[in-house]
Design a protein around this motif. Structure first.
Motif, PDB file in Angstrom:
ATOM      1  N   LEU A 140       0.862  -1.228  -0.045  1.00 16.90           N
ATOM      2  CA  LEU A 140       0.036  -0.038   0.042  1.00 16.90           C
ATOM      3  C   LEU A 140       0.872   1.347   0.035  1.00 16.90           C
ATOM      4  CD1 LEU A 140      -2.481  -0.910   2.734  1.00 16.90           C
ATOM      5  CD2 LEU A 140      -2.829  -1.035   0.269  1.00 16.90           C
ATOM      6  N   ASP A 148     -14.761  11.073  -4.125  1.00 20.28           N
ATOM      7  CA  ASP A 148     -14.854   9.714  -3.574  1.00 20.28           C
ATOM      8  C   ASP A 148     -14.855   8.611  -4.819  1.00 20.28           C
ATOM      9  OD1 ASP A 148     -14.498  10.073  -0.887  1.00 20.28           O
ATOM     10  OD2 ASP A 148     -16.640  10.840  -1.026  1.00 20.28           O
ATOM     11  N   GLN A 159     -12.277   5.357  -5.164  1.00 16.85           N
ATOM     12  CA  GLN A 159     -12.785   3.945  -5.034  1.00 16.85           C
ATOM     13  C   GLN A 159     -12.787   2.942  -6.105  1.00 16.85           C
ATOM     14  OE1 GLN A 159     -16.731   5.290  -4.163  1.00 16.85           O
ATOM     15  NE2 GLN A 159     -16.477   5.877  -1.964  1.00 16.85           N
ATOM     16  N   MET A 160     -12.756   3.668  -7.372  1.00 18.34           N
ATOM     17  CA  MET A 160     -12.369   2.737  -8.492  1.00 18.34           C
ATOM     18  C   MET A 160     -11.050   2.463  -8.473  1.00 18.34           C
ATOM     19  SD  MET A 160     -14.095   1.963 -11.007  1.00 18.34           S
ATOM     20  CE  MET A 160     -15.297   2.577 -12.104  1.00 18.34           C
ATOM     21  N   ALA A 161      -9.991   3.310  -7.832  1.00 15.84           N
ATOM     22  CA  ALA A 161      -8.780   2.750  -7.914  1.00 15.84           C
ATOM     23  C   ALA A 161      -8.312   2.201  -6.588  1.00 15.84           C
ATOM     24  CB  ALA A 161      -7.903   3.981  -7.928  1.00 15.84           C
ATOM     25  N   SER A 162      -9.476   1.377  -5.997  1.00 15.53           N
ATOM     26  CA  SER A 162      -9.468   0.275  -4.629  1.00 15.53           C
ATOM     27  C   SER A 162      -8.715   1.541  -3.438  1.00 15.53           C
ATOM     28  CB  SER A 162      -8.377  -0.410  -4.945  1.00 15.53           C
ATOM     29  OG  SER A 162      -8.696  -1.302  -5.983  1.00 15.53           O
ATOM     30  N   GLY A 163      -9.186   2.761  -3.456  1.00 13.49           N
ATOM     31  CA  GLY A 163      -8.567   3.570  -2.324  1.00 13.49           C
ATOM     32  C   GLY A 163      -9.629   3.847  -1.234  1.00 13.49           C
ATOM     33  N   GLU A 164      -9.152   4.449  -0.177  1.00 14.01           N
ATOM     34  CA  GLU A 164     -10.105   4.708   1.030  1.00 14.01           C
ATOM     35  C   GLU A 164      -9.539   5.866   1.427  1.00 14.01           C
ATOM     36  OE1 GLU A 164     -12.626   4.005   2.734  1.00 14.01           O
ATOM     37  OE2 GLU A 164     -12.320   2.563   4.220  1.00 14.01           O
ATOM     38  N   THR A 192      -5.446   5.854   1.724  1.00 13.87           N
ATOM     39  CA  THR A 192      -4.342   4.760   1.453  1.00 13.87           C
ATOM     40  C   THR A 192      -5.147   4.001   0.391  1.00 13.87           C
ATOM     41  OG1 THR A 192      -5.924   3.326   2.944  1.00 13.87           O
ATOM     42  CG2 THR A 192      -3.895   4.353   3.896  1.00 13.87           C
ATOM     43  N   PRO A 250      -3.654   0.904  -2.998  1.00 12.20           N
ATOM     44  CA  PRO A 250      -2.613   0.008  -3.484  1.00 12.20           C
ATOM     45  C   PRO A 250      -1.582   0.824  -4.353  1.00 12.20           C
ATOM     46  CG  PRO A 250      -4.644  -0.977  -4.245  1.00 12.20           C
ATOM     47  CD  PRO A 250      -4.986   0.673  -3.863  1.00 12.20           C
TER      48      PRO A 250
END
Lengths: 414, 425
Positions: free
Chosen positions: A25, A65, A69-74, A89, A91
């Motif tokens: 990450l 947002d 989210q599409m990029a696996s983020g939070e 955070t 990947p």
């Protein structure tokens, strides 16, 4: 030891990079050096409301947002009296998405009336949920103005009153943005599985064209020295009487900060602490009692808060607290008590540093406080505290004329 | 020229199931170790099948774990707490419906001193009468504070209205339960339910061979010091009919809303699909419920939905706190969103967003050995193998819009929902 490198962009944005190749990450933390203490007295709660608006879309990106989210983020954010902090955070492969999003909202926010109206409602519900619809929820709305008379720490981050939030206008939002949300008023820290040189290039790519703003040098009036004890009586529908006693203490960067932190630990960290042993187990006066500090940019507060056992008077409860505090002033603590709080500080630092996001946040925070390098000196500073420092700091803190007390009584009708 | 309107390229994260070592410690199952050499910390956790599901009396499981640290044979009175604190350790006990766990967080350098306390807590707590009374008193007061919160009352009401009174997991906590509990109850719970032989042991961090030997020896000794009875089978789950519960709180500023819906469990082939559908509904910041009820209407600070997995029953839970004048409208909108999921297929954009977010979440949940240990515990509790997470990753990756639609139609049935409101409506 947390290794890192720094780099400053020509627009003044400070960048801190920490490499950890063991994680898949990356954490991207953006700290803006603005908080509730920068607000005007008639527009409190604005810094926090503004934090909500930062998620309403920016100049080139309609939604913050969804692409993340599409990029696996939070992501999330928080505001306190001194700073507003945004964190992501995701990947490691998708680091650039975070920089694309964060840089666009630093460049220019989408100042939308609809977003403002909705977020005003959301924040008002947050105000109710956290401060009004909870037993003892309004304590800080009462304690802050009791302890601070001049300094803007006298209102909480959520604001003094709901009306201030309802009154916020779009023109205020825009002015606030161009005053405080400029690269030279921000610190960007990136931690995780990164290549340092490539990351600097990416940051230059996305941030270097953001114009800097006028340097902020607003002088905040220092809180005048308190000269007499202040008290406030309040009652509400709560099940137990509670007492809140606060003392003015030093700032986060003061040399006595670590000793002050230990004073609170000796009193109430863990079941073997003095408050637990004496006030709960031996004397049975309190149902729960804590001591903790509010470490802040400007001088903060040392807080003692306890819920009284039924039948115990406020006088008796306060007297017992004062007796414990007096003992710290007049008698040296046992070497084992110091050993205990030092060991606890070391292990809590070690466990907290395991988390990548904590490292990113702490680096940014210490840079804000003066120098990110000081994060690596924290443990040494705690280790250097001596028994004599505890008594000396206690003597400075625990004076009647330095205290403010809120007696929070349960309503008689219950 | 920098293209700010177009997102840079992004990639779906790859999930790799971490590996662990097994160590024989003389229990029915080997201990597992998630190793991270060269870190200064270590965690060791023992998970007993001693949750509230196995208690004969309300609060029995809770107070048994609460009193573990309040005196043992070798560390009487506050000896456990003093020694743990002195060496910078954290001894964390907790109980849920299905388990009780005892965890030690330690700096490697102080491990030996802390293991002494840890094993004393696991094997020889004394449950002194004075400590028992004191903890009851503290917790009773805490309960009184908690019951002033509508959100706490609505959470309590779930257990009382989802399950039949004679069912497993039923609970209806009141202040009288604190007075009815006796010291003998916690002693009995410890001796009958804390079956060390059947417990799971999970380690994470840096531990050298000598320390492993020390841990092994202590477990061997502990498990041979007394005989353990095999756990008895659990009671059956009996569900109540769907209902609408309204608990009026005069002068409430906000209402707490809980919607619960019994559902399939993690062993069912559609479980991952259901988890995914619930995620679309309310499992993340961009969910349908958040978009509608917070971001569009501003009724609430937050709203969420998740699948609660107990060993014998799972259920979907939706919860929020809203301004009282929005109570009815919020319920209406929640049902509208459930209905919509069962009628209209999610768009490809939304499907991929949820998929990527969820897969990212899975990777985040596995960042470092301490989280590996936590995730291992979670799957063990619901009686799943560790490979459960690899299956979950694959299932999410392969989700289609039709899957979401069909799963929602099959399992998110509005007429099976129990609605609980605490506040004003």
């Amino acid at each position: 030891m947390i290794n890192f490198q720094t780099h400053t962009l020509s627009n003044g944005l400070r960048l801190i990079l920490h490499q950890d190749l063991s994680t898949p990450l990356v954490a991207v933390n953006t700290l803006y050096r603005v908080g509730a203490k920068d607000e005007e007295v008639k527009r409190t709660g604005f810094a926090h409301l503004f934090e909500h608006l930062m998620f309403g879309g920016s100049k080139h990106i309609a939604q913050f947002d969804a692409p993340l989210q599409m990029a696996s983020g939070e992501n999330n954010a928080f505001t306190n009296n001194d700073i507003t902090n945004y964190y992501i955070t995701l990947p490691k492969e998708n680091l650039e998405i975070a920089l694309w999003l964060e840089s666009d909202r630093m460049l220019e926010l989408d100042f939308s009336q609809k977003s403002l109206e909705v977020q005003k409602n959301v924040v008002i519900e947050e105000f109710k949920q956290r401060y009004l619809n909870q037993p003892y929820g309004d304590v800080w709305l009462k304690l802050r103005p009791l302890a601070y008379k001049i300094h803007p720490y006298r209102w909480p981050t959520i604001g003094k009153e709901i009306q201030h939030i309802s009154d916020a206008e779009l023109k205020d939002v825009e002015a606030f943005f161009y005053t405080y949300y400029r690269p030279n008023n921000a610190i960007l820290s990136i931690a995780g599985n990164i290549d340092i040189a490539k990351t600097i290039d990416l940051v230059e790519k996305w941030y270097s064209d953001i114009p800097s703003g006028v340097p902020q040098s607003k002088s905040i009036p220092p809180e005048p020295k308190q000269t007499e004890k202040r008290v406030l009586h309040h009652s509400a529908d709560v099940p137990l009487n509670a007492i809140y006693k606060v003392f003015h203490m030093c700032s986060r960067t003061h040399k006595d900060y670590h000793a002050t932190d230990f004073v609170s630990d000796v009193l109430s960290l863990g079941k073997s602490s003095r408050f637990q042993a004496s006030l709960i187990r031996e004397q049975g006066l309190f149902s729960s009692i804590d001591a903790y500090i509010l470490g802040s940019d400007d001088p903060g507060l040392f807080v003692v808060s306890g819920k009284l056992q039924p039948g115990v008077s406020f006088e008796k409860a306060e007297e017992a607290i004062d007796k414990e505090l007096d003992q710290l002033k007049t008698k040296h603590i046992h070497p084992n008590e110091l050993k205990r709080v030092k060991n606890k500080a070391q292990s809590s630092f070690a466990f907290s540093s395991l988390e990548l996001l904590n490292r990113a946040m702490n680096l940014a925070l210490f840079e804000h406080l003066g120098d990110a390098q000081n994060l690596n000196l924290e443990l040494e500073k705690y280790a250097a505290v001596q028994i004599e420092d505890i008594s000396r700091v206690a003597q400075e803190l625990f004076r009647d004329e330095n205290s403010s007390v809120l007696y929070y009584a349960k309503n008689k009708k219950q | 020229m920098l293209q700010r309107s177009k997102p840079p390229k992004s990639h779906r994260p790859v999930f790799t199931l971490p590996t662990y070592k097994e160590i024989d410690v003389g229990l029915s199952k080997p201990a597992v170790l998630f190793e991270k050499p060269d870190c200064e910390t270590l965690k060791i956790e023992v998970v007993f099948k001693a949750g509230s599901a196995r208690q004969a009396k309300s609060l029995q499981a809770f107070f048994t774990q609460k009193l573990l640290k309040e005196g043992t044979v070798s560390f009487p009175d506050q000896g456990v707490n003093y020694t743990t604190d002195l060496h910078g350790g954290y001894l964390v006990c907790g109980s849920t419906e299905d388990t009780t766990s005892v965890a030690l967080y330690a700096l490697k350098q102080n491990l030996n001193e802390l293991l002494e306390v840890f094993f004393s807590v696991l094997t020889e707590p004394v449950f002194e009468q004075k400590a028992f009374e004191r903890e009851i008193d503290v917790e009773r007061n805490h309960f009184l504070v908690q019951t002033q919160k509508n959100s706490y009352l609505s959470a309590l009401a779930v257990k009382a209205h989802l399950f039949e009174p004679e069912s497993l997991y039923y609970s209806k906590l009141s202040v009288d339960d604190f007075d009815a509990l006796k010291r003998e109850d916690v002693q009995a719970f410890f001796s009958t339910q804390y079956n060390l032989y059947e417990a799971d042991v999970i380690l994470a961090g840096d531990v050298n061979l000598e320390q492993i030997k020390n841990i092994q020896d202590r477990f061997f000794k502990a498990v041979s010091s007394r005989a353990f009875k095999q756990s008895e089978p659990l009671k059956k789950v009996l569900l109540q009919k769907p209902n609408e519960i309204f608990i009026r709180k005069k002068e409430a500023i906000q209402s707490s809303i809980r919607l619960v819906l019994p559902c399939i469990d993690s062993h069912h082939q559609d479980f991952f699909k259901l988890k995914f559908a619930v995620m679309v509904l309310g499992g993340y910041f961009g969910s349908r419920l958040m978009a509608n009820i917070r971001e569009d209407k501003g009724y609430t600070y937050g709203i969420g939905a998740f699948v609660k997995s107990l060993t014998q029953q799972s259920y979907v839970s939706i919860s929020t706190e809203v301004g009282i004048r929005h109570t009815r409208d919020t319920c209406k909108e929640i049902f509208y969103e459930i209905e919509k999921l069962t009628q209209i297929a999610v768009s490809q954009e939304e499907l991929h967003r949820v998929k990527n977010y969820y897969l990212g979440q899975l990777v985040r949940n596995f960042d470092g050995v301490f989280l590996h240990a936590e995730m291992y515990k979670k799957c063990t509790v619901i009686q799943q193998e560790f490979s459960y997470y690899a299956q979950m990753y694959d299932a999410f990756k392969n989700m289609t819009s039709e899957d979401v639609l069909e799963t929602s139609q099959a399992y998110l049935k509005a007429d099976k929902v129990t609605q609980i409101i605490v506040g004003e409506a």
